[in-house]
Design an enzyme around this catalytic site. Structure first.
Site, PDB file in Angstrom:
ATOM      1  N   HIS A 339      34.845  -8.993 -19.593  1.00 31.88           N
ATOM      2  CA  HIS A 339      35.373  -8.569 -20.644  1.00 31.88           C
ATOM      3  C   HIS A 339      36.744  -9.065 -20.560  1.00 31.88           C
ATOM      4  O   HIS A 339      37.387  -9.553 -19.564  1.00 31.88           O
ATOM      5  CB  HIS A 339      35.597  -6.891 -20.590  1.00 31.88           C
ATOM      6  CG  HIS A 339      36.026  -6.394 -21.808  1.00 31.88           C
ATOM      7  ND1 HIS A 339      37.478  -6.088 -22.021  1.00 31.88           N
ATOM      8  CD2 HIS A 339      35.574  -5.663 -22.806  1.00 31.88           C
ATOM      9  CE1 HIS A 339      37.735  -5.572 -23.210  1.00 31.88           C
ATOM     10  NE2 HIS A 339      36.617  -5.160 -23.773  1.00 31.88           N
ATOM     11  N   ASP A 395      28.265  -3.065 -23.814  1.00 30.67           N
ATOM     12  CA  ASP A 395      27.305  -3.954 -24.728  1.00 30.67           C
ATOM     13  C   ASP A 395      26.104  -4.197 -23.984  1.00 30.67           C
ATOM     14  O   ASP A 395      25.087  -4.194 -24.577  1.00 30.67           O
ATOM     15  CB  ASP A 395      27.967  -5.403 -25.166  1.00 30.67           C
ATOM     16  CG  ASP A 395      29.280  -5.144 -25.919  1.00 30.67           C
ATOM     17  OD1 ASP A 395      29.183  -4.423 -26.852  1.00 30.67           O
ATOM     18  OD2 ASP A 395      30.255  -5.940 -25.687  1.00 30.67           O
TER      19      ASP A 395
END
Length: 496
Positions: A339, A395
């Site tokens: 991320h 995700d």
């Protein structure tokens, strides 16, 4: 009061080696003002160009905002190194476990968890704004059957603004919303009404894009259901006849928790877009449509869809090592890991894992789960992954849940956009209520192009020396009708 001599000054001393001058820049909240950096000036050096504007002060060059704070906010706190995410001070894990989406939405937008009477009024008000004008339905029906749902959702939000002229600063005056910051109650009422309308209509628009793809008639919002329960009703009810629609409680709870997790994430790409567009004082429907456009991208809201496509491509657990070798050789892109902010575990992925297990007990085990777990195991044990802080993110797990619940891949970004409207509106409201007023965002650039040039007449121009494929339009291949038209008017080129 005793003064400790060893107490450090909250400032930064900068020496400009070009001039020998020293500057003391105040440090507030562990930051310095970029405009204080601009005070550092010098005469141009032989290597500076006129376009460097050296006399106008030093600029801060920060590609992609890697370390630039653009707002002061009280909404969401993220600590990427320690894996912390808090909404208004509340850890995301607690909200997922104890709260619900509408309550969390109130918290994000207004700063505190609502009392029971406040929540009852809030839930009722949002529920009163779920219907959309039939002309909006007509707009969505005009899309091609295979249009991406995010295209329809973005257009739907943009169109909503045309049905609320009283909410448009271009028609009502540019201080329509910013006047609320000084206590103008009429302005504040208009502001909060648009928040209610957008939150109420977001599931309706999203479900319409889903039903449009299926060729099914649009459903009408239901009363008496939760926010996510009504959304599932809008998506799935096949007929108004017979028993009333009741979503499965586990799936409803899972979707509600996912909505909480996706509600806000500080100044991410789409929220920054919302604030950039909002700084022009445009109406909030245009602001949310812009947020949808940013969220649409595969590097942002489309990541969960991309993660599932990657797992489908890998196929089975035994194919993971070969796939990861290609990743390490930079031949393939790994999606769902790492991320921009989190350099440790993504706290949202921690909060979501149990949800996945609960959903799988109801829907059956996702066939991709074994591949996903093997990929996660490989990541934990891989020096390549650990050295780059590549851990499963939100995700990675949310896509598995969405697929188990039967949502098509291209609907995943929509499932992200509906709850993210809360975060966008929370930041937009905070921006409009800034006591000092709203300044239009205008980032600077470093110009590195040509200096001043004299215009050259067309007959005297020559092709650029060393020109590449990027220096002119590439040849576009048209369909057969275009070729016929070219032939008909005698405009045949050497290469068709």
């Amino acid at each position: 009061m005793a003064v400790h001599k060893n107490t450090p000054r909250q400032s930064l001393t900068v020496v400009d080696n070009r001039t020998g001058k020293s500057y003391e820049l105040p440090i507030t909240h562990n930051s310095v003002l970029a405009t204080d950096i601009k005070k550092i000036k010098a005469e141009p050096s032989p290597t500076d160009t006129a376009e460097d504007e050296t006399k106008q002060g030093l600029r801060v060059y920060d590609p992609a905002y890697m370390n630039t704070a653009v707002v002061q906010s009280k909404i969401t706190y993220i600590n990427g190194l320690e894996g912390i995410l808090r909404y208004r001070g509340y850890p995301i894990e607690q909200l997922v476990q104890k709260s619900n989406f509408l309550e969390t939405a109130y918290l994000l937008i207004y700063g505190e968890l609502p009392t029971e009477p406040q929540y009852a009024d809030w839930q009722s008000e949002v529920g009163q704004h779920t219907f959309v004008h039939t002309d909006i339905e007509g707009l969505l029906k005009s899309f091609r059957y295979d249009s991406h749902p995010m295209s329809m959702l973005t257009a739907g939000f943009a169109a909503l603004g045309a049905f609320a002229p009283e909410a448009n600063p271009s028609l009502r005056g540019q201080k329509l919303y910013t006047a609320a910051a000084s206590g103008d109650m009429e302005s504040l009422k208009v502001l909060d009404k648009q928040i209610l309308r957008i939150l109420g209509k977001a599931p309706t628009l999203a479900a319409a894009s889903y039903r449009m793809r299926q060729g099914r008639p649009f459903n009408r919002p239901a009363q008496g259901l939760s926010y996510t329960g009504n959304f599932l009703h809008l998506l799935d009810t096949l007929s108004d006849a017979g028993k009333p629609y009741t979503p499965h409680p586990v799936l409803e709870k899972a979707l509600d928790a996912l909505f909480i997790i996706h509600a806000d994430h500080e100044v991410n790409c789409s929220t920054a877009t919302v604030l950039q567009v909002g700084s022009s004082l445009v109406d909030p429907y245009s602001v949310v449509a812009a947020g949808c456009a940013a969220l649409y991208g595969p590097s942002h809201g489309g990541a969960s869809e991309s993660a599932i496509r990657m797992l489908m491509e890998i196929g089975s657990p035994e194919n993971v090592p070969a796939f990861m070798k290609d990743v390490e050789a930079r031949k393939r892109v790994l999606v769902g890991f790492g991320h921009r902010v989190y350099k440790n575990v993504d706290p949202r992925s921690t909060a979501i894992r149990q949800l996945a297990e609960d959903v799988f007990k109801v829907t059956g085990r996702n066939k991709l789960l074994d591949t996903a777990l093997e990929l996660a195991r490989y990541a934990r044990e891989s020096d390549f992954m650990r050295s780059r802080n590549l851990y499963p993110n939100v995700d990675f797990y949310s896509g598995l849940i969405y697929q188990a619940m039967g949502f098509p891949l291209d609907f995943y970004p929509v499932l992200f956009a509906v709850p993210r409207c809360v975060g966008w509106l929370a930041h937009w409201r905070q921006q409009m209520l800034t006591p000092s007023g709203v300044k239009i965002w205008r980032p600077r650039q470093l110009y590195v192009g040509s200096g001043e040039r004299e215009y050259v007449e067309a007959r005297e121009r020559e092709r650029k020396e060393g020109a590449t494929v990027f220096d002119a339009p590439v040849q576009v291949h048209h369909g057969g009708d275009s070729k016929r038209n070219l032939l008909a008017v005698g405009r045949v080129r050497a290469r068709l």
